[in-house]
Enzyme design. Structure first.
Site, PDB file in Angstrom:
ATOM      1  N   HIS A 114      -0.420   4.915   6.963  1.00 46.39           N
ATOM      2  CA  HIS A 114       0.069   5.390   5.754  1.00 46.39           C
ATOM      3  C   HIS A 114       0.553   6.968   6.031  1.00 46.39           C
ATOM      4  O   HIS A 114      -0.105   7.584   7.015  1.00 46.39           O
ATOM      5  CB  HIS A 114      -0.693   5.305   4.476  1.00 46.39           C
ATOM      6  CG  HIS A 114      -1.093   3.860   4.387  1.00 46.39           C
ATOM      7  ND1 HIS A 114      -2.414   3.707   4.592  1.00 46.39           N
ATOM      8  CD2 HIS A 114      -0.622   2.779   3.955  1.00 46.39           C
ATOM      9  CE1 HIS A 114      -2.563   2.274   4.314  1.00 46.39           C
ATOM     10  NE2 HIS A 114      -1.518   1.903   3.865  1.00 46.39           N
ATOM     11  N   ASP A 163      -3.389   8.076   7.695  1.00 41.19           N
ATOM     12  CA  ASP A 163      -4.862   7.441   8.278  1.00 41.19           C
ATOM     13  C   ASP A 163      -4.281   6.285   9.450  1.00 41.19           C
ATOM     14  O   ASP A 163      -4.875   5.468   9.888  1.00 41.19           O
ATOM     15  CB  ASP A 163      -5.377   6.851   7.206  1.00 41.19           C
ATOM     16  CG  ASP A 163      -4.156   5.606   6.546  1.00 41.19           C
ATOM     17  OD1 ASP A 163      -3.209   5.439   7.055  1.00 41.19           O
ATOM     18  OD2 ASP A 163      -4.770   5.142   5.296  1.00 41.19           O
ATOM     19  N   SER A 212       0.762  -1.355   0.063  1.00 45.55           N
ATOM     20  CA  SER A 212      -0.098   0.074   0.075  1.00 45.55           C
ATOM     21  C   SER A 212       0.942   1.254   0.085  1.00 45.55           C
ATOM     22  O   SER A 212       0.440   2.440  -0.237  1.00 45.55           O
ATOM     23  CB  SER A 212      -0.984  -0.036   1.127  1.00 45.55           C
ATOM     24  OG  SER A 212      -0.193  -0.258   2.342  1.00 45.55           O
TER      25      SER A 212
END
Length: 397
Positions: free
Chosen positions: A358, A355, A46
């Site tokens: 990240h 978040d 991610s």
């Protein structure tokens, strides 16, 4: 006098030839700046996914990941792109720095194909691991996002490669002029284990396996013709709001008094990075023609936690911009993008973390600058493209 005149004329001609040759070299270098690499191929999770999990979920009619919803993407793209951030990621800034377009996600085109793959492709998938999914299932560890591993991503790459070049020599030529960004990958192997209650001793045993898997992928790409690799290490996970929340209430002695990060978790990251660097050195010794660049994400990021205000992170270094509340504004049950969390901080550039897991675009920009300038790469990535004007690319974007 005639002899002197002839000698003088020869010297002038020689000087002119030298200047002409020198200018030719300079012009060649300058014209090659944006073409330092003709393409970038990216692997990872991610931290680098530019839309693969989003497109996969849409094609399979499965539940969309929270990164597919607002306010993700609000800063630069102004809509969610599948990136787990408010804007661009390191891989986006790298592409811009080398004068290349944003890398299209592998699953962004029809049937995994695109007319834009000539400049590179992104194979990274949110939740991806280095080790295969079976490894985790055998140990009772669940990956809630995907079953994609580095081996699977390498399979995607081989599929694309066959469509980009018609012969082995053509493929080697393509890869010779390409940058391979191998990661960051491996972080989820540890995340899934730790966050499902596996102890440190058991999770430590994963590290050599993860590093060996990364090395095997690199060696396979070398055999195919790749010669330039950028391999990021692990980030300081002890500073992540998700880990700080999960291990909240730990003994005070386990926290770094200067940063508030959990020391033993950061030491875990450093252990991974130490083994990874040793393996990259070994590959370099066995393949001296290969440019192996280690990106020191850990120390580049630790600067932000030691001096957050110096980088504009004025709202606290350890609290997420977008989250479900709590001391670190992180709630694993209510992720950023999941209803009812549709709002977040007003200025994400004043936060390190987006978040809880990240980073914000602002943080990724600083990380990218450290990589492109070579201050946190071993050896310096900028030595491969001496004329790359990094500051203009980053400050002007």
């Amino acid at each position: 006098m005639a002899s002197y005149s002839s000698s003088s004329s020869s010297l002038v001609n020689l000087k002119q030839q030298f200047i002409a040759s020198f200018l030719f070299v300079i012009i060649t270098i300058i014209s090659h700046v944006n073409g330092c690499f003709t393409s970038i191929f990216s692997f990872g999770d991610s931290l680098a996914d530019t839309g693969n999990l989003l497109h996969l979920s849409l094609s399979e009619s499965s539940k969309l990941h929270h990164c597919a919803f607002p306010p993700n993407g609000r800063t630069f793209f102004h809509y969610p792109t599948g990136r787990c951030s408010d804007g661009r990621l390191v891989i986006d800034f790298l592409a811009e720095g080398f004068g290349l377009p944003f890398l299209p996600p592998y699953f962004g085109g029809e049937n995994g194909r695109s007319n834009h793959f000539q400049k590179g492709v992104n194979f990274a998938v949110v939740g991806a691991t280095a080790l295969d999914d079976e490894f985790f299932k055998e140990r009772g560890i669940n990956n809630p996002a995907t079953n994609v591993s580095l081996r699977v991503e390498l399979g995607f790459f081989k599929d694309v490669l066959s469509s980009l070049c018609s012969s082995s020599s053509d493929c080697k030529e393509l890869l010779r002029n390409s940058l391979i960004v191998m990661g960051e990958i491996g972080g989820n192997d540890y995340n899934h284990a730790f966050l499902e209650g596996k102890n440190t001793e058991e999770t430590l045993q994963f590290v050599p396996l993860v590093v060996d898997t990364i090395a095997s992928a690199i060696n396979e790409l070398i055999e195919l013709g790749a010669i330039t690799f950028l391999v990021p290490g692990n980030l300081p996970i002890g500073c992540s709001p998700s880990y700080l929340t999960y291990f909240q209430g730990s003994d005070k002695a386990e926290y770094d008094p200067l940063t508030g990060c959990i020391t033993w978790l950061n030491q875990f990251s450093e252990y991974h990075n130490e083994l990874l660097q040793k393996e990259l050195d070994r590959i370099g010794e066995l393949s001296p023609h290969v440019n192996m660049v280690y990106a020191d994400y850990y120390n580049a990021a630790m600067r932000f936690y030691h001096s957050p205000k110096q980088f504009g992170f004025t709202k606290g270094a350890l609290k997420a911009c977008c989250g479900g509340g709590g001391p670190y504004n992180y709630n694993p049950s209510v992720a950023c993008g999941d209803p009812p969390v549709r709002s977040c901080c007003d200025d994400s550039s004043s936060y390190i973390n987006w978040d809880g897991i990240h980073y914000t675009e602002a943080t990724y920009r600083f990380l990218s600058r450290a990589i492109l300038e070579g201050s946190n790469t071993i050896p310096g990535l900028n030595s491969l493209c001496a004329s790359l004007n990094v500051n203009n690319k980053l400050n002007g974007s």
